[in-house]
Motif scaffolding. Sequence first.
Motif, PDB file in Angstrom:
ATOM      1  N   GLU A  19       0.772  -1.340   0.046  1.00 38.30           N
ATOM      2  CA  GLU A  19      -0.051  -0.260  -0.077  1.00 38.30           C
ATOM      3  C   GLU A  19       0.856   1.297   0.001  1.00 38.30           C
ATOM      4  OE1 GLU A  19      -2.570  -0.049   3.091  1.00 38.30           O
ATOM      5  OE2 GLU A  19      -3.812  -1.805   2.310  1.00 38.30           O
ATOM      6  N   LEU A  20       1.963   1.365   0.857  1.00 41.24           N
ATOM      7  CA  LEU A  20       2.774   2.316   0.881  1.00 41.24           C
ATOM      8  C   LEU A  20       3.437   2.572  -0.502  1.00 41.24           C
ATOM      9  CD1 LEU A  20       4.242   4.710   2.278  1.00 41.24           C
ATOM     10  CD2 LEU A  20       5.769   2.990   3.132  1.00 41.24           C
ATOM     11  N   GLU A  21       4.088   1.605  -1.148  1.00 40.37           N
ATOM     12  CA  GLU A  21       4.697   1.654  -2.433  1.00 40.37           C
ATOM     13  C   GLU A  21       3.726   2.275  -3.421  1.00 40.37           C
ATOM     14  OE1 GLU A  21       6.308  -2.067  -3.441  1.00 40.37           O
ATOM     15  OE2 GLU A  21       7.501  -2.065  -1.429  1.00 40.37           O
ATOM     16  N   GLU A  22       2.460   1.642  -3.646  1.00 34.78           N
ATOM     17  CA  GLU A  22       1.402   2.479  -4.319  1.00 34.78           C
ATOM     18  C   GLU A  22       1.204   3.743  -4.129  1.00 34.78           C
ATOM     19  OE1 GLU A  22      -2.014  -0.388  -4.145  1.00 34.78           O
ATOM     20  OE2 GLU A  22      -0.964  -2.021  -4.847  1.00 34.78           O
ATOM     21  N   LEU A  23       1.013   4.112  -2.830  1.00 34.68           N
ATOM     22  CA  LEU A  23       0.791   5.453  -2.487  1.00 34.68           C
ATOM     23  C   LEU A  23       2.081   6.388  -3.211  1.00 34.68           C
ATOM     24  CD1 LEU A  23      -0.715   7.970  -1.081  1.00 34.68           C
ATOM     25  CD2 LEU A  23       0.354   7.050   1.071  1.00 34.68           C
ATOM     26  N   GLN A  24       3.244   6.092  -2.829  1.00 37.52           N
ATOM     27  CA  GLN A  24       4.402   6.599  -3.429  1.00 37.52           C
ATOM     28  C   GLN A  24       4.272   6.811  -4.852  1.00 37.52           C
ATOM     29  OE1 GLN A  24       7.352   4.082  -1.338  1.00 37.52           O
ATOM     30  NE2 GLN A  24       7.568   5.577   0.310  1.00 37.52           N
ATOM     31  N   ALA A  25       4.173   5.726  -5.558  1.00 39.36           N
ATOM     32  CA  ALA A  25       4.221   5.992  -6.957  1.00 39.36           C
ATOM     33  C   ALA A  25       3.040   6.930  -7.434  1.00 39.36           C
ATOM     34  CB  ALA A  25       3.728   4.457  -7.567  1.00 39.36           C
ATOM     35  N   VAL A  26       1.838   6.757  -6.996  1.00 39.95           N
ATOM     36  CA  VAL A  26       0.900   7.602  -7.351  1.00 39.95           C
ATOM     37  C   VAL A  26       1.284   9.200  -6.753  1.00 39.95           C
ATOM     38  CG1 VAL A  26      -1.648   8.494  -6.823  1.00 39.95           C
ATOM     39  CG2 VAL A  26      -1.109   6.157  -7.138  1.00 39.95           C
ATOM     40  N   PHE A  27       1.785   9.286  -5.539  1.00 45.41           N
ATOM     41  CA  PHE A  27       2.256  10.717  -5.044  1.00 45.41           C
ATOM     42  C   PHE A  27       3.331  11.167  -6.252  1.00 45.41           C
ATOM     43  CE2 PHE A  27       5.165  13.027  -2.338  1.00 45.41           C
ATOM     44  CZ  PHE A  27       4.136  14.139  -1.979  1.00 45.41           C
ATOM     45  N   ARG A  28       4.382  10.299  -6.379  1.00 36.35           N
ATOM     46  CA  ARG A  28       5.377  10.805  -7.370  1.00 36.35           C
ATOM     47  C   ARG A  28       4.901  11.303  -8.600  1.00 36.35           C
ATOM     48  NH1 ARG A  28       8.078   6.565  -6.767  1.00 36.35           N
ATOM     49  NH2 ARG A  28       9.764   7.292  -5.435  1.00 36.35           N
ATOM     50  N   ASN A  29       3.860  10.565  -9.390  1.00 31.68           N
ATOM     51  CA  ASN A  29       3.262  11.091 -10.520  1.00 31.68           C
ATOM     52  C   ASN A  29       2.352  12.379 -10.263  1.00 31.68           C
ATOM     53  OD1 ASN A  29       4.484   8.811 -12.083  1.00 31.68           O
ATOM     54  ND2 ASN A  29       2.645   7.475 -11.715  1.00 31.68           N
ATOM     55  N   ALA A  30       1.700  12.332  -9.333  1.00 26.96           N
ATOM     56  CA  ALA A  30       1.065  13.671  -9.072  1.00 26.96           C
ATOM     57  C   ALA A  30       1.912  14.945  -8.867  1.00 26.96           C
ATOM     58  CB  ALA A  30       0.138  13.465  -7.707  1.00 26.96           C
ATOM     59  N   MET A  31       2.978  14.820  -8.057  1.00 27.31           N
ATOM     60  CA  MET A  31       3.822  15.829  -7.958  1.00 27.31           C
ATOM     61  C   MET A  31       4.843  16.063  -9.401  1.00 27.31           C
ATOM     62  SD  MET A  31       3.434  17.033  -5.053  1.00 27.31           S
ATOM     63  CE  MET A  31       1.915  16.726  -5.354  1.00 27.31           C
ATOM     64  N   ALA A  32       4.857  15.099 -10.224  1.00 33.63           N
ATOM     65  CA  ALA A  32       5.481  15.430 -11.384  1.00 33.63           C
ATOM     66  C   ALA A  32       4.582  16.362 -12.286  1.00 33.63           C
ATOM     67  CB  ALA A  32       5.639  14.043 -12.291  1.00 33.63           C
ATOM     68  N   GLY A  33       3.010  16.473 -11.992  1.00 34.51           N
ATOM     69  CA  GLY A  33       2.307  17.548 -12.606  1.00 34.51           C
ATOM     70  C   GLY A  33       2.318  18.939 -12.148  1.00 34.51           C
ATOM     71  N   VAL A  34       3.328  18.992 -11.161  1.00 33.84           N
ATOM     72  CA  VAL A  34       3.284  20.367 -10.131  1.00 33.84           C
ATOM     73  C   VAL A  34       4.835  20.986 -11.053  1.00 33.84           C
ATOM     74  CG1 VAL A  34       3.743  21.720  -8.363  1.00 33.84           C
ATOM     75  CG2 VAL A  34       2.218  19.535  -8.365  1.00 33.84           C
ATOM     76  N   ALA A  35       4.609  22.090 -11.813  1.00 33.05           N
ATOM     77  CA  ALA A  35       5.516  22.942 -12.276  1.00 33.05           C
ATOM     78  C   ALA A  35       6.425  23.362 -11.006  1.00 33.05           C
ATOM     79  CB  ALA A  35       5.049  23.878 -13.217  1.00 33.05           C
ATOM     80  N   THR A  36       7.705  23.469 -11.230  1.00 30.33           N
ATOM     81  CA  THR A  36       8.343  24.049 -10.371  1.00 30.33           C
ATOM     82  C   THR A  36       9.637  24.872 -10.873  1.00 30.33           C
ATOM     83  OG1 THR A  36       9.842  22.142 -10.037  1.00 30.33           O
ATOM     84  CG2 THR A  36       8.226  22.024  -8.499  1.00 30.33           C
ATOM     85  N   PRO A  37      10.438  25.811  -9.998  1.00 34.39           N
ATOM     86  CA  PRO A  37      11.483  26.278 -10.670  1.00 34.39           C
ATOM     87  C   PRO A  37      12.644  25.444 -10.387  1.00 34.39           C
ATOM     88  CG  PRO A  37      10.997  27.126  -8.338  1.00 34.39           C
ATOM     89  CD  PRO A  37       9.924  26.145  -8.787  1.00 34.39           C
ATOM     90  N   VAL A  38      13.534  25.559 -11.472  1.00 35.16           N
ATOM     91  CA  VAL A  38      14.789  24.782 -11.324  1.00 35.16           C
ATOM     92  C   VAL A  38      15.823  25.698 -10.915  1.00 35.16           C
ATOM     93  CG1 VAL A  38      16.221  23.181 -12.532  1.00 35.16           C
ATOM     94  CG2 VAL A  38      13.975  23.223 -13.263  1.00 35.16           C
ATOM     95  N   SER A  39      16.460  25.022  -9.621  1.00 39.63           N
ATOM     96  CA  SER A  39      17.500  25.987  -9.115  1.00 39.63           C
ATOM     97  C   SER A  39      18.818  24.985  -9.059  1.00 39.63           C
ATOM     98  CB  SER A  39      17.177  26.557  -7.718  1.00 39.63           C
ATOM     99  OG  SER A  39      16.122  27.121  -7.739  1.00 39.63           O
TER     100      SER A  39
END
Length: 177
Positions: A19-39
């Motif tokens: 369950e944790l691995e699945e949550l982490q995978a979905v969370f990683r994909n969700a965060m990939a959709g958030v535009a962030t500045p690169v520094s």
Amino acid sequence: MPNPTSTTDPASQEPAGTELEELQAVFRNAMAGVATPVSVVTALKDGKAHGTTVSAFASLSMNPPMVMVALDRSSDLLSILRETGAYGVNLLGHEHSQWASAFAKKGSDKFNGIPWAVDTGLPRLPGAAWVACSVESLVDGGDHVIALGSVLKVDLGDDKPLTYCQRTFGTHAPNPG
């Protein structure tokens, strides 16, 4: 909304194993959709420049001016910040994606072939917006440590910002109309 009188232990609600691995995978994909500045966060120790690419950077406070960056707990740069008490944030422009990739790699030779100069006692990349900071505090945040920095100096960059979204580099463009 949680019931404030509930006696349920929040830790018992945390996922485990698969369950944790699945949550982490979905969370990683969700965060990939958030535009962030690169520094590129930099520090100087014993005359040697050190740096790493981060996308977890944000302004924190206007009074006093403060920013925050998140560094992986195992980051060599984090140990240098602990010693030196200072860091620079090079907010990359859209033409600097090669620099972002170079500083994202492991190793001590990240500055090879990349121009830089000392500004406010810290390594600064040319053309990038610049924020020089003293470390105010370091705060644990899971597998990262958040470096809260008091701003010492700010310079604007030359170009549009480099952003990271959907696992690709890009830049911001205004919405027409």
